[in-house]
Write a protein that holds these residues in place. Structure first.
Motif, PDB file in Angstrom:
ATOM      1  N   GLN A 265      22.541  42.273  38.716  1.00 21.57           N
ATOM      2  CA  GLN A 265      22.873  43.694  38.876  1.00 21.57           C
ATOM      3  C   GLN A 265      23.576  44.219  37.630  1.00 21.57           C
ATOM      4  N   ARG A 266      24.513  43.452  37.094  1.00 21.84           N
ATOM      5  CA  ARG A 266      25.257  43.906  35.913  1.00 21.84           C
ATOM      6  C   ARG A 266      24.363  43.923  34.666  1.00 21.84           C
ATOM      7  N   LEU A 267      23.504  42.913  34.536  1.00 17.75           N
ATOM      8  CA  LEU A 267      22.636  42.847  33.345  1.00 17.75           C
ATOM      9  C   LEU A 267      21.649  44.008  33.297  1.00 17.75           C
ATOM     10  N   GLY A 286      20.654  32.796  43.184  1.00 21.34           N
ATOM     11  CA  GLY A 286      21.029  32.160  44.448  1.00 21.34           C
ATOM     12  C   GLY A 286      22.500  32.339  44.721  1.00 21.34           C
ATOM     13  N   SER A 287      22.957  31.732  45.802  1.00 24.20           N
ATOM     14  CA  SER A 287      24.346  31.737  46.307  1.00 24.20           C
ATOM     15  C   SER A 287      24.643  32.919  47.208  1.00 24.20           C
ATOM     16  N   ALA A 288      23.868  33.986  47.084  1.00 25.60           N
ATOM     17  CA  ALA A 288      24.062  35.179  47.912  1.00 25.60           C
ATOM     18  C   ALA A 288      22.737  35.928  47.918  1.00 25.60           C
ATOM     19  N   GLU A 308      14.129  33.447  43.625  1.00 27.85           N
ATOM     20  CA  GLU A 308      15.306  33.277  44.494  1.00 27.85           C
ATOM     21  C   GLU A 308      15.201  31.983  45.279  1.00 27.85           C
ATOM     22  N   ARG A 309      16.316  31.287  45.352  1.00 28.71           N
ATOM     23  CA  ARG A 309      16.359  30.012  46.087  1.00 28.71           C
ATOM     24  C   ARG A 309      17.564  30.020  47.017  1.00 28.71           C
ATOM     25  N   TYR A 310      17.612  29.041  47.914  1.00 25.72           N
ATOM     26  CA  TYR A 310      18.667  29.020  48.932  1.00 25.72           C
ATOM     27  C   TYR A 310      19.262  27.621  49.058  1.00 25.72           C
ATOM     28  N   ILE A 413      30.344  36.744  51.677  1.00 21.81           N
ATOM     29  CA  ILE A 413      29.990  36.246  50.338  1.00 21.81           C
ATOM     30  C   ILE A 413      30.200  37.379  49.346  1.00 21.81           C
ATOM     31  N   SER A 414      31.174  37.185  48.471  1.00 25.98           N
ATOM     32  CA  SER A 414      31.560  38.228  47.514  1.00 25.98           C
ATOM     33  C   SER A 414      31.316  37.711  46.105  1.00 25.98           C
ATOM     34  N   GLY A 415      30.386  38.333  45.399  1.00 26.59           N
ATOM     35  CA  GLY A 415      30.076  37.887  44.030  1.00 26.59           C
ATOM     36  C   GLY A 415      29.697  36.422  43.970  1.00 26.59           C
ATOM     37  N   GLY A 416      29.135  35.896  45.041  1.00 26.46           N
ATOM     38  CA  GLY A 416      28.713  34.489  45.061  1.00 26.46           C
ATOM     39  C   GLY A 416      29.787  33.538  45.553  1.00 26.46           C
ATOM     40  N   TYR A 417      30.992  34.028  45.800  1.00 20.68           N
ATOM     41  CA  TYR A 417      32.040  33.166  46.362  1.00 20.68           C
ATOM     42  C   TYR A 417      32.084  33.323  47.875  1.00 20.68           C
ATOM     43  N   ALA A 477      43.979  32.983  46.792  1.00 21.12           N
ATOM     44  CA  ALA A 477      43.310  33.259  45.520  1.00 21.12           C
ATOM     45  C   ALA A 477      42.943  34.743  45.473  1.00 21.12           C
ATOM     46  N   ARG A 478      42.991  35.314  44.286  1.00 20.22           N
ATOM     47  CA  ARG A 478      42.780  36.756  44.124  1.00 20.22           C
ATOM     48  C   ARG A 478      41.450  37.230  44.716  1.00 20.22           C
ATOM     49  N   PHE A 479      40.385  36.439  44.528  1.00 24.23           N
ATOM     50  CA  PHE A 479      39.073  36.903  44.994  1.00 24.23           C
ATOM     51  C   PHE A 479      38.984  36.982  46.519  1.00 24.23           C
ATOM     52  N   PRO A 482      42.095  41.016  50.299  1.00 26.42           N
ATOM     53  CA  PRO A 482      41.351  42.212  50.696  1.00 26.42           C
ATOM     54  C   PRO A 482      41.413  43.301  49.631  1.00 26.42           C
ATOM     55  N   ARG A 483      40.286  43.970  49.432  1.00 27.70           N
ATOM     56  CA  ARG A 483      40.262  45.109  48.504  1.00 27.70           C
ATOM     57  C   ARG A 483      40.885  46.341  49.164  1.00 27.70           C
ATOM     58  N   ARG A 484      40.859  46.368  50.489  1.00 23.79           N
ATOM     59  CA  ARG A 484      41.478  47.468  51.242  1.00 23.79           C
ATOM     60  C   ARG A 484      42.097  46.895  52.514  1.00 23.79           C
TER      61      ARG A 484
HETATM   62  C1  MCA Z   1      36.314  37.887  40.409  1.00 24.33           C
HETATM   63  N1  MCA Z   1      36.983  38.693  41.259  1.00 24.33           N
HETATM   64  C2  MCA Z   1      36.352  38.726  42.426  1.00 24.33           C
HETATM   65  C3  MCA Z   1      35.248  37.861  42.277  1.00 24.33           C
HETATM   66  N2  MCA Z   1      35.254  37.367  41.013  1.00 24.33           N
HETATM   67  N3  MCA Z   1      36.627  39.363  43.574  1.00 24.33           N
HETATM   68  C4  MCA Z   1      35.807  39.158  44.604  1.00 24.33           C
HETATM   69  N4  MCA Z   1      34.708  38.334  44.536  1.00 24.33           N
HETATM   70  C5  MCA Z   1      34.405  37.682  43.382  1.00 24.33           C
HETATM   71  N5  MCA Z   1      33.350  36.873  43.291  1.00 24.33           N
HETATM   72  C6  MCA Z   1      38.171  39.497  41.008  1.00 24.33           C
HETATM   73  C7  MCA Z   1      39.244  38.851  40.185  1.00 24.33           C
HETATM   74  O1  MCA Z   1      40.188  38.219  40.984  1.00 24.33           O
HETATM   75  C8  MCA Z   1      39.840  40.034  39.449  1.00 24.33           C
HETATM   76  O2  MCA Z   1      40.702  40.755  40.291  1.00 24.33           O
HETATM   77  C9  MCA Z   1      38.655  40.914  39.193  1.00 24.33           C
HETATM   78  O3  MCA Z   1      37.714  40.603  40.248  1.00 24.33           O
HETATM   79  C10 MCA Z   1      38.008  40.680  37.852  1.00 24.33           C
HETATM   80  O4  MCA Z   1      37.973  39.286  37.575  1.00 24.33           O
HETATM   81  P1  MCA Z   1      36.994  38.657  36.503  1.00 24.33           P
HETATM   82  O5  MCA Z   1      37.293  37.219  36.331  1.00 24.33           O
HETATM   83  O6  MCA Z   1      36.960  39.521  35.276  1.00 24.33           O
HETATM   84  O7  MCA Z   1      35.641  38.795  37.258  1.00 24.33           O
HETATM   85  P2  MCA Z   1      34.252  38.607  36.680  1.00 24.33           P
HETATM   86  O8  MCA Z   1      34.254  37.738  35.474  1.00 24.33           O
HETATM   87  O9  MCA Z   1      33.632  39.930  36.557  1.00 24.33           O
HETATM   88  O10 MCA Z   1      33.608  37.719  37.838  1.00 24.33           O
HETATM   89  C11 MCA Z   1      32.658  38.142  38.715  1.00 24.33           C
HETATM   90  C12 MCA Z   1      31.558  37.056  38.785  1.00 24.33           C
HETATM   91  C13 MCA Z   1      32.230  35.755  39.233  1.00 24.33           C
HETATM   92  C14 MCA Z   1      30.932  36.865  37.401  1.00 24.33           C
HETATM   93  C15 MCA Z   1      30.522  37.535  39.744  1.00 24.33           C
HETATM   94  O11 MCA Z   1      32.856  35.956  40.483  1.00 24.33           O
HETATM   95  C16 MCA Z   1      31.266  34.610  39.292  1.00 24.33           C
HETATM   96  O12 MCA Z   1      31.014  33.957  38.267  1.00 24.33           O
HETATM   97  N6  MCA Z   1      30.707  34.326  40.459  1.00 24.33           N
HETATM   98  C17 MCA Z   1      29.798  33.213  40.648  1.00 24.33           C
HETATM   99  C18 MCA Z   1      30.270  32.382  41.771  1.00 24.33           C
HETATM  100  C19 MCA Z   1      29.414  31.122  41.967  1.00 24.33           C
HETATM  101  O13 MCA Z   1      29.124  30.384  41.039  1.00 24.33           O
HETATM  102  N7  MCA Z   1      29.040  30.875  43.218  1.00 24.33           N
HETATM  103  C20 MCA Z   1      28.320  29.716  43.579  1.00 24.33           C
HETATM  104  C21 MCA Z   1      28.983  29.148  44.810  1.00 24.33           C
HETATM  105  P3  MCA Z   1      41.869  41.697  39.758  1.00 24.33           P
HETATM  106  O14 MCA Z   1      41.368  42.426  38.562  1.00 24.33           O
HETATM  107  O15 MCA Z   1      42.163  42.601  40.894  1.00 24.33           O
HETATM  108  O16 MCA Z   1      42.965  40.762  39.446  1.00 24.33           O
HETATM  109  S1  MCA Z   1      27.878  28.935  46.101  1.00 24.33           S
HETATM  110  C22 MCA Z   1      27.029  27.537  45.778  1.00 24.33           C
HETATM  111  O17 MCA Z   1      27.266  26.808  44.816  1.00 24.33           O
HETATM  112  C23 MCA Z   1      25.863  27.362  46.710  1.00 24.33           C
HETATM  113  C24 MCA Z   1      25.544  25.939  46.901  1.00 24.33           C
HETATM  114  C25 MCA Z   1      24.622  28.072  46.150  1.00 24.33           C
HETATM  115  O18 MCA Z   1      23.709  28.368  46.920  1.00 24.33           O
HETATM  116  O19 MCA Z   1      24.601  28.305  44.941  1.00 24.33           O
END
Ligand code: MCA
Ligand code: AMP
Length: 514
Positions: A265-267, A286-288, A308-310, A413-417, A477-479, A482-484
């Motif tokens: 989405q960002r790209l 994947g992941s979400a 897309e994979r799961y 699932i928020s940003g893949g977390y 953890a920050r992520f 709650p955002r609200r």
């Molecule tokens: C960062 N923040 C988030 C998230 N990431 N809030 C909610 N959800 C998130 N995912 C918050 C930070 O705490 C910070 O808050 C603000 O957003 C900006 O942080 P920043 O580090 O700059 O964020 P970003 O670099 O823009 O990160 C977003 C992201 C990242 C790139 C989407 O979350 C990411 O790399 N996600 C990938 C996760 C992943 O690998 N998932 C796989 C797991 P504030 O500014 O308020 O302090 S699942 C898995 O492994 C399974 C097996 C599968 O199927 O893959």
């Protein structure tokens, strides 16, 4: 330079991952974007051997856990492979976890060594003492720290500790629906089998160069991305964090990108995407859930259909859209070779016909070996015939593509977390003046879902969003925060007294985004 020891013949996972590189160890394994430096297989694994020898010297015995909460770096990746070579069980932790969260993992997993971010050494010294961990080492984002010092005292040449297919390679914690995180135990065999399957299915080869911008504390970045590169003897451009400009810059020199939907989405907002992506071979998501809209916009912009994979931490990857053939938007494709995926009646576990929605259940060598020290929880999630109940709901369409249509587990699932509402609700409910709470995910354009909390305050008490968020800030953890926070008079319940989260989701999606 030594070329002789890179066989790791008796270490099941490392032997399988390195076998195809043995005759070409001078080939690039990693291009480190941090240092603009190319690192060969030989150089990288010499370092891994040194680090592994240091771990052994510190007292690591087969099966001991090594926990790490460190910023992403090439050295952090060395730690993963050095732990395996030393016969240990690698336990990576999300860098966003607070001290309180880390203490839980350390106490539960009892690692012999914990490696923390050099910037957090003081607070983690206390965490290490509180959980009885013997050694605390440090590693910074630029590769400095006591871990590197211990490594530099050693020489390459360590041939590795014998580990068989059923031995554990890693424990990855997943949050639990009951609030307590569970450590998914992953064997050497599970990781080898999934890497082999994915390399073949996605046509990975020596000529590939993967853009690695994912965190390395989850299955996606640690195993799916890294193990595929290693097993196919290809290379990766290693970015220490996701950053749109960095990815666009490196795309012309790469062939594959793996990411969560937020990446795509960002790209899409970058004006150079179409030009930069010309030489790319494959985009994997994947992941979400990837929105159909994102899939279509990407196709229009780049000419590539995102594959897309799961998967899940417990299962590694289960299904994938095809490499050749239609990659159907809004679906996660077909069961991967050697993996059985069924849609079942949730009560009986029997397969149900195509078109009907049920519980997604999985069987194969890719499955985890159970939850660490939680035999009852493990038993609850398996059928008697060995199928694992994923907690996801889905249906197969007429052509056999799997659609994920929801979740029976209460999960955001928020940003893949993954974020489990129960964990947040338990903390909110402990705040003085709170009567009860419900945490839900609402639609979010960037993250897919965002966390919000709906809180009922006891009569006569005064609480607002700021006080509730302040009370959570040290604990979560920050992520996950709650955002609200919305204060309300009461939560909707059904006749059984159960909170109606669907109703809350409908209500707050409308209020927040209309
Ligand atoms: C960062 N923040 C988030 C998230 N990431 N809030 C909610 N959800 C998130 N995912 C918050 C930070 O705490 C910070 O808050 C603000 O957003 C900006 O942080 P920043 O580090 O700059 O964020 P970003 O670099 O823009 O990160 C977003 C992201 C990242 C790139 C989407 O979350 C990411 O790399 N996600 C990938 C996760 C992943 O690998 N998932 C796989 C797991 P504030 O500014 O308020 O302090 S699942 C898995 O492994 C399974 C097996 C599968 O199927 O893959
Ligand atoms: P985790 O427990 O972090 O490994 O996350 C696994 C969960 O992520 C799965 O159970 C699904 O709910 C979700 N997931 C992974 N890949 C996809 C996908 N392509 N589409 C929808 N959900 C997904």
């Amino acid at each position: 330079m030594q070329h002789t020891t890179k066989k790791y013949r008796h270490n099941h996972l490392l032997h399988a991952l390195l076998e195809s590189s043995l005759n070409d160890l001078d080939k690039e394994f990693i291009f480190s974007a941090r240092d603009s430096k190319s690192i060969s297989y030989l150089e990288f694994f010499n370092s891994v051997e040194q680090l592994s020898a240091a771990l052994i010297e510190a007292g690591i015995a087969p099966g001991d856990r090594i926990a790490a909460q460190v910023p992403k770096s090439v050295e952090a990746l060395e730690l993963y492979l050095a732990s395996i070579l030393a016969g240990a069980v690698f336990l990576p932790l999300n860098t966003a976890y607070t001290v309180e969260e880390v203490v839980y993992f350390l106490t539960d997993a009892e690692p012999l060594i914990f490696v923390c971010d050099s910037n957090r050494q003081d607070e983690m010294t206390a965490a290490t003492k509180a959980s009885g961990v013997r050694h605390l080492w440090t590693l910074s984002e630029n590769g400095q720290g006591s871990l590197s010092e211990a490594k530099n005292d050693q020489k390459p040449g360590f041939e590795g500790i014998t580990r068989s297919s059923t031995d554990l390679a890693a424990i990855l914690y997943t949050s639990g629906t009951t609030g307590r995180s569970k450590g998914a135990m992953l064997s050497h065999a599970a990781l080898v089998s999934n890497a082999t399957t994915l390399c073949n299915y996605w046509h990975f080869g020596k000529q590939d160069r993967l853009i690695h911008a994912l965190p390395i504390f989850h299955t996606h970045g640690l195993f799916v991305a890294t193990n595929c590169v290693l097993m196919s003897s290809s290379s990766m451009i290693f970015l220490n964090r996701f950053e749109v400009d960095g990815i666009i810059k490196h795309m012309p020199d790469a062939t594959v990108l793996m990411g969560v939907p937020t990446f795509y989405q960002r790209l899409l907002n970058h004006p150079d995407l179409s030009r930069a992506s010309k030489s790319m071979r494959l985009f994997i998501s994947g992941s979400a859930p990837l929105l159909e809209d994102t899939h279509l916009q990407w196709l229009e912009n780049t000419g590539h259909a995102i594959l897309e994979r799961y998967g899940m931490t417990e299962t590694n990857m289960n299904t994938s859209n095809p490499y050749s053939g239609e990659r159907r938007a809004g679906t996660v494709g077909f069961a991967l070779p050697g993996i059985r995926v069924i849609v079942a009646d949730p009560q009986t576990g029997d397969s149900i016909p195509k078109g009907e929605t049920g519980s997604i259940e999985v069987y194969g060598e890719n499955l985890f070996s159970g939850y660490w020290r939680m035999p009852e929880k493990t038993a609850e999630e398996f059928r008697e015939n060995g199928l694992f109940i994923t907690g996801d709901l889905g249906r197969f369409d007429e052509d056999g593509y799997l659609h994920i249509v929801g979740r029976s587990k209460d999960l955001i699932i928020s940003g893949g977390y993954n974020i489990y509402p129960k964990e947040i609700e338990s903390l909110i409910d402990k705040i003085e003046g709170v009567a009860e709470s419900a945490v839900i995910g609402v639609r979010h354009a960037d993250l897919g879902e965002a966390v919000i909390a709906i809180v009922v305050v006891k009569s006569g008490q005064i609480l607002n969003e700021a006080t509730i968020l302040a009370a959570l800030s040290e604990k979560l953890a920050r992520f996950k925060q709650p955002r609200r926070v919305e204060i309300t008079d009461e939560l909707p319940r059904n006749t059984m007294g159960k909170i109606q989260k669907n109703e809350l989701r409908t209500r707050y999606n409308e209020i927040l985004y209309s």
